[in-house]
Scaffold this motif. Structure first.
Motif, PDB file in Angstrom:
ATOM      1  N   ALA A 182       6.465  52.208  -2.113  1.00  0.00           N
ATOM      2  CA  ALA A 182       6.372  51.811  -3.523  1.00  0.00           C
ATOM      3  C   ALA A 182       4.922  51.707  -3.981  1.00  0.00           C
ATOM      4  O   ALA A 182       4.583  52.102  -5.103  1.00  0.00           O
ATOM      5  CB  ALA A 182       7.098  50.485  -3.734  1.00  0.00           C
ATOM      6  N   ARG A 183       4.046  51.183  -3.125  1.00  0.00           N
ATOM      7  CA  ARG A 183       2.659  50.979  -3.543  1.00  0.00           C
ATOM      8  C   ARG A 183       1.987  52.303  -3.880  1.00  0.00           C
ATOM      9  O   ARG A 183       1.152  52.388  -4.795  1.00  0.00           O
ATOM     10  CB  ARG A 183       1.900  50.251  -2.424  1.00  0.00           C
ATOM     11  CG  ARG A 183       0.467  49.872  -2.779  1.00  0.00           C
ATOM     12  CD  ARG A 183       0.437  48.910  -3.967  1.00  0.00           C
ATOM     13  NE  ARG A 183      -0.908  48.531  -4.324  1.00  0.00           N
ATOM     14  CZ  ARG A 183      -1.443  47.346  -4.020  1.00  0.00           C
ATOM     15  NH1 ARG A 183      -0.719  46.437  -3.369  1.00  0.00           N
ATOM     16  NH2 ARG A 183      -2.671  47.060  -4.392  1.00  0.00           N
ATOM     17  N   TYR A 209       3.299  54.983  -5.217  1.00  0.00           N
ATOM     18  CA  TYR A 209       3.691  55.405  -6.564  1.00  0.00           C
ATOM     19  C   TYR A 209       3.181  54.435  -7.622  1.00  0.00           C
ATOM     20  O   TYR A 209       2.782  54.856  -8.721  1.00  0.00           O
ATOM     21  CB  TYR A 209       5.210  55.545  -6.640  1.00  0.00           C
ATOM     22  CG  TYR A 209       5.753  56.661  -5.774  1.00  0.00           C
ATOM     23  CD1 TYR A 209       5.572  57.988  -6.127  1.00  0.00           C
ATOM     24  CD2 TYR A 209       6.422  56.381  -4.593  1.00  0.00           C
ATOM     25  CE1 TYR A 209       6.059  59.019  -5.325  1.00  0.00           C
ATOM     26  CE2 TYR A 209       6.909  57.396  -3.779  1.00  0.00           C
ATOM     27  CZ  TYR A 209       6.714  58.712  -4.150  1.00  0.00           C
ATOM     28  OH  TYR A 209       7.181  59.730  -3.343  1.00  0.00           O
ATOM     29  N   ASP A 210       3.177  53.125  -7.298  1.00  0.00           N
ATOM     30  CA  ASP A 210       2.641  52.151  -8.261  1.00  0.00           C
ATOM     31  C   ASP A 210       1.198  52.467  -8.609  1.00  0.00           C
ATOM     32  O   ASP A 210       0.814  52.512  -9.786  1.00  0.00           O
ATOM     33  CB  ASP A 210       2.716  50.736  -7.673  1.00  0.00           C
ATOM     34  CG  ASP A 210       4.151  50.237  -7.514  1.00  0.00           C
ATOM     35  OD1 ASP A 210       5.064  50.871  -8.078  1.00  0.00           O
ATOM     36  OD2 ASP A 210       4.338  49.233  -6.812  1.00  0.00           O
ATOM     37  N   ASP A 211       0.380  52.709  -7.561  1.00  0.00           N
ATOM     38  CA  ASP A 211      -1.039  52.956  -7.801  1.00  0.00           C
ATOM     39  C   ASP A 211      -1.289  54.296  -8.470  1.00  0.00           C
ATOM     40  O   ASP A 211      -2.350  54.505  -9.068  1.00  0.00           O
ATOM     41  CB  ASP A 211      -1.808  52.897  -6.473  1.00  0.00           C
ATOM     42  CG  ASP A 211      -1.847  51.496  -5.886  1.00  0.00           C
ATOM     43  OD1 ASP A 211      -1.460  50.549  -6.604  1.00  0.00           O
ATOM     44  OD2 ASP A 211      -2.241  51.347  -4.716  1.00  0.00           O
ATOM     45  N   PRO A 250       5.335  53.235 -11.444  1.00  0.00           N
ATOM     46  CA  PRO A 250       6.034  52.061 -10.893  1.00  0.00           C
ATOM     47  C   PRO A 250       7.540  52.259 -10.899  1.00  0.00           C
ATOM     48  O   PRO A 250       8.110  52.846 -11.834  1.00  0.00           O
ATOM     49  CB  PRO A 250       5.608  50.927 -11.831  1.00  0.00           C
ATOM     50  CG  PRO A 250       5.203  51.609 -13.103  1.00  0.00           C
ATOM     51  CD  PRO A 250       4.616  52.910 -12.694  1.00  0.00           C
TER      52      PRO A 250
END
Length: 779
Positions: free
Chosen positions: A279-280, A282-284, A288
């Motif tokens: 997830a991180r 794609y978040d960065d 998100p």
């Protein structure tokens, strides 16, 4: 006027050469293929190398021969498979399928396709009039070692009827009856259990799709421990200090327990550089909530009591990442084609999890995630260790194979390495590299060199083609003589090297390293309009090297030559002679006085059917003389001492023959006809950018291929090959140097670490390091 931005249109031959709805097979010489077809499908046959006849038969679903419906007629053949190799896999499978479907070959009509004068790449197409079966047989003679009647493959293609194959591809047929057959949709993951000894096949169905894989010891999970695959432990156990593309032979858990071993791989490009996507990531990147493999793993593993993780470590199948020159990790589209797969074997009871990666924000999945298929096969299944070799991006992958001598060499060692598409012994368990080396230097050694590529070049323009494509002057090559030559690109870079045997006025045999060399020769023949055939004979001509000071004594005791031929005791250097093992009626062979060790030595060429008899004769005659088997590791030491070059080390397409130390293969002054690369080499002759030199080091520490050679802070060259020489009792190397630094006696240093923090002093010396005047090979 302003114009619209350009489109991105890279040339991708490996992906585009196999359109949806098309299946392809390469049917080897003296083999066959039986194929189910449907009405409206198209069958296409391609004579890849030219001059190869084929027999095509068509049967309706009721078993009746309907070749006339396919092509309007044919000739009656009693049993087309009788003319083939009964032990070939394709023939065995075809007979079993014919029996299963009640199809009789007796009296069936066959359509003759192609012929002995056909051109390379000739094609014929047929439309299937009704559902049924197509049988392609590729007949041919058993090739005599002193003849050139080789049998070469025909490519068989089946194209779906219009509209039927326009959609996505389906998974390929199973390798065996599967115990589990799991379809993983894009952006999802699936967990499954596998018992010890069972096989796990992970298939990229559409091509260019990554699949993360993780496995847990089932027994450890029952005891409350999560013992799963660990990339760092795996690299440490296998002595791989840095992540590399490709797959490890085994993968280990954090408890140093081997969990899976690699059995087959048709792609050859994977990694364990980093974690599965999470997830991180794609978040960065500004996405998100994007679906990711780590969260999918957590959901799939929850029923097994595995605690969730923010980012899962995994083997990343088909993931194409690498470390660039500045040590940054970069990613590109996968190498995998539709149907590529990895086959693993479980070494203990496992809980496994596989994903179809959802990454659609970078090239990792070709920008379009697709599906993955996982199949589990019984432990009783039999799969040979292989990985795929493709001659060109468009080629059908060919699995690594065993040579005809494998039954004998495998009884002496389990340490095999892949060499040019075959498995060869790296060293022998009961002997060891040093003892193998000393046997060759002091007595006699035998080595399997069957993977060397052999091509039969025949026809009225055979000499003209080789005169154009090779650096040597073929006009000076007599019948019965061998010559070593370079094969160059137009810009002068070396693409291959090899030896040429002249069997007749218009008959030559090229023994070289690269399969692609045959393709290139055929392309040159077509462009020049030469009437010549270049046909591969590697599969019909395997060979042993018998090397060492007692090699003549060994072979003289077992070889018979006809009265009109030169006896072995009088055979000159770079000459060959047909002979027989054991007398007039013995096994036929061709013996050349050539080698790759710097010692007196010979090579024995034979048909694969006779390979074990040849090995046994050499083995029995050689044991009283101190004969030992020779592996790749010892051979490398021998050839470095002898100053003999090796592809991708001393030469590549960026080095010309003068820079590679084989300038003697380019007789520019005496060869007064044009040849490929001549103009470039004329400009470079006498003004090389680099020269090959020998180095002798003062210490005993090892240096390696790729290490820099320095004078002060200046890098003046690179090590191409290096070893510790047992007979010279010092570390030696071959290196490409700036000409100004290559004078004998020049003091140099070889740099390791960053090239400056650790230096190994040495000097430039005459090479070959061992027997530079070649008195031993000429003895």
């Amino acid at each position: 006027m302003p114009v619209a931005p350009h489109t991105t249109a890279p040339r991708e031959p490996g992906l585009q050469a196999w359109p949806a709805g098309m299946d392809r097979w390469q049917v080897p010489g003296r083999s066959a293929r039986l194929l189910a077809v449907a009405a409206g499908e198209q069958i296409e046959l391609i004579d890849l190398e030219g001059g190869q006849p084929g027999e095509l038969l068509f049967f309706a679903t009721d078993g009746t021969c309907r070749t006339d419906a396919l092509a309007g007629g044919g000739r009656v053949i009693a049993d087309v498979l009788d003319a083939l190799d009964a032990t070939a896999d394709g023939v065995i499978e075809a007979r079993a399928m014919l029996l299963e479907h009640g199809i009789a070959l007796a009296g069936a009509q066959a359509l003759a396709v192609f012929g002995p004068q056909g051109l390379p790449g000739a094609q014929v197409c047929f439309d299937c009039p009704l559902d049924g079966w197509v049988l392609l047989a590729v007949p041919g003679p058993l090739m005599a070692v002193d003849g050139q009647a080789t049998t070469t493959p025909i490519e068989l293609r089946r194209q779906a009827r219009p509209g039927a194959g326009a959609g996505e591809r389906t998974p390929p047929p199973p390798l065996a009856p599967p115990l589990q057959d799991i379809h993983i949709d894009p952006g999802t993951a699936h967990a499954y259990t596998v018992r010890a000894g069972e096989y796990i096949q992970v298939i990229d169905v559409q091509g260019r799709q990554c699949s993360d894989f993780q496995a847990f010891s089932l027994e450890a999970l029952r005891q409350g421990r999560e013992s799963c695959l660990d990339a760092t432990i795996t690299r440490t156990m296998l002595h791989r200090a840095y992540p590399q593309p490709g797959l490890p032979s085994k993968a280990f858990s954090r408890e140093c327990e081997p969990l899976v071993e690699l059995v087959q791989d048709t792609c050859g490009r994977h990694d364990a550089f980093a974690t599965a996507c999470h997830a991180r990531y794609y978040d960065d990147a500004g996405y998100p909530g994007h679906v990711n493999c780590s969260d999918n793993f957590n959901r799939a593993l929850a029923p097994y009591g595995v605690a969730p993780r923010l980012a899962w470590e995994a083997l990343n199948f088909f993931f194409n990442t690498r470390v660039d020159a500045s040590d940054a990790m970069v990613v590109d589209e996968p190498w995998s084609r539709p149907g590529d797969y990895v086959l693993l074997r479980a070494l203990t009871d496992l809980v496994c999890v596989s994903s179809s990666c959802p990454d659609d924000i970078d090239p990792a999945n070709g920008w379009q995630p697709t599906d993955i298929q996982v199949r589990v096969y019984a432990a009783t299944s039999t799969f040979q260790p292989t990985f795929a070799i493709r001659m060109t991006p468009e080629s059908i992958p060919q699995p690594t194979r065993q040579t005809a001598f494998h039954a004998r060499t495998s009884a002496l060692t389990r340490a095999f390495a892949e060499y040019r598409g075959f498995w060869l012994p790296a060293q022998y368990d009961t002997v060891g590299t040093l003892q193998e080396y000393w046997a060759c230097r002091q007595a006699v050694a035998v080595m399997d060199l069957s993977p060397l590529r052999k091509f039969e070049i025949t026809g009225p323009d055979a000499q003209a083609l080789l005169q154009w494509c090779l650096t040597r002057d073929m006009r000076k090559l007599a019948i019965g003589q061998v010559v070593y030559t370079a094969i160059c690109h137009p810009h002068g870079g070396v693409q291959d090297d090899g030896t040429v045997l002249r069997l007749g006025e218009h008959n030559f045999r090229l023994v070289c390293g690269e399969e692609a060399t045959g393709l290139w020769l055929r392309q040159q023949a077509a462009e020049k309009g030469y009437r010549v055939w270049v046909r591969s004979s590697t599969d019909q001509m395997h060979n042993l090297a018998v090397q060492g000071p007692r090699s003549r004594e060994l072979l003289d005791a077992i070889l018979w030559t006809a009265p009109a031929h030169t006896p072995l005791s009088q055979l000159g250097w770079f000459r060959f002679v047909p002979a027989r093992i054991g007398g007039f009626a013995g096994v036929p062979v061709v013996v050349s006085r050539t080698g790759y060790t710097g010692e007196l030595g010979y090579e024995i060429f034979c048909h694969p059917r006779d390979a074990q008899a040849v090995w046994d004769a050499v083995w029995e005659a050689g044991r009283p003389l101190g004969l030992q088997p020779l592996g790749l590791h010892a051979l490398d030491m021998l050839r470095i001492e002898a100053g003999l070059v090796f592809a991708a080390h001393e030469f590549d397409d960026g080095t010309d023959p003068f820079e590679a130390g084989i300038g003697f293969t380019v007789p520019i002054k005496s060869k007064d006809v044009d040849f490929v690369g001549r103009e470039a080499m004329l400009q470079r002759q006498g003004h090389p950018r680099q020269v090959l030199a020998g180095l002798a080091l003062e210490g005993n520490e090892a240096v390696h291929h790729g290490d820099g050679v320095y004078i002060g802070r200046a890098r003046v060259g690179v090590v191409t090959s290096a070893c510790y020489s047992p007979i010279l009792q010092q570390s030696i190397a071959l290196a490409r140097l700036e000409p100004s630094a290559a004078a004998i006696g020049t003091a140099i240093e070889i740099g390791t670490l960053d090239g400056h923090q650790k230096r190994h002093p040495g000097q430039v010396v005459r090479f070959a390091h061992y027997d530079p005047d070649k008195t031993r090979v000429r003895a």
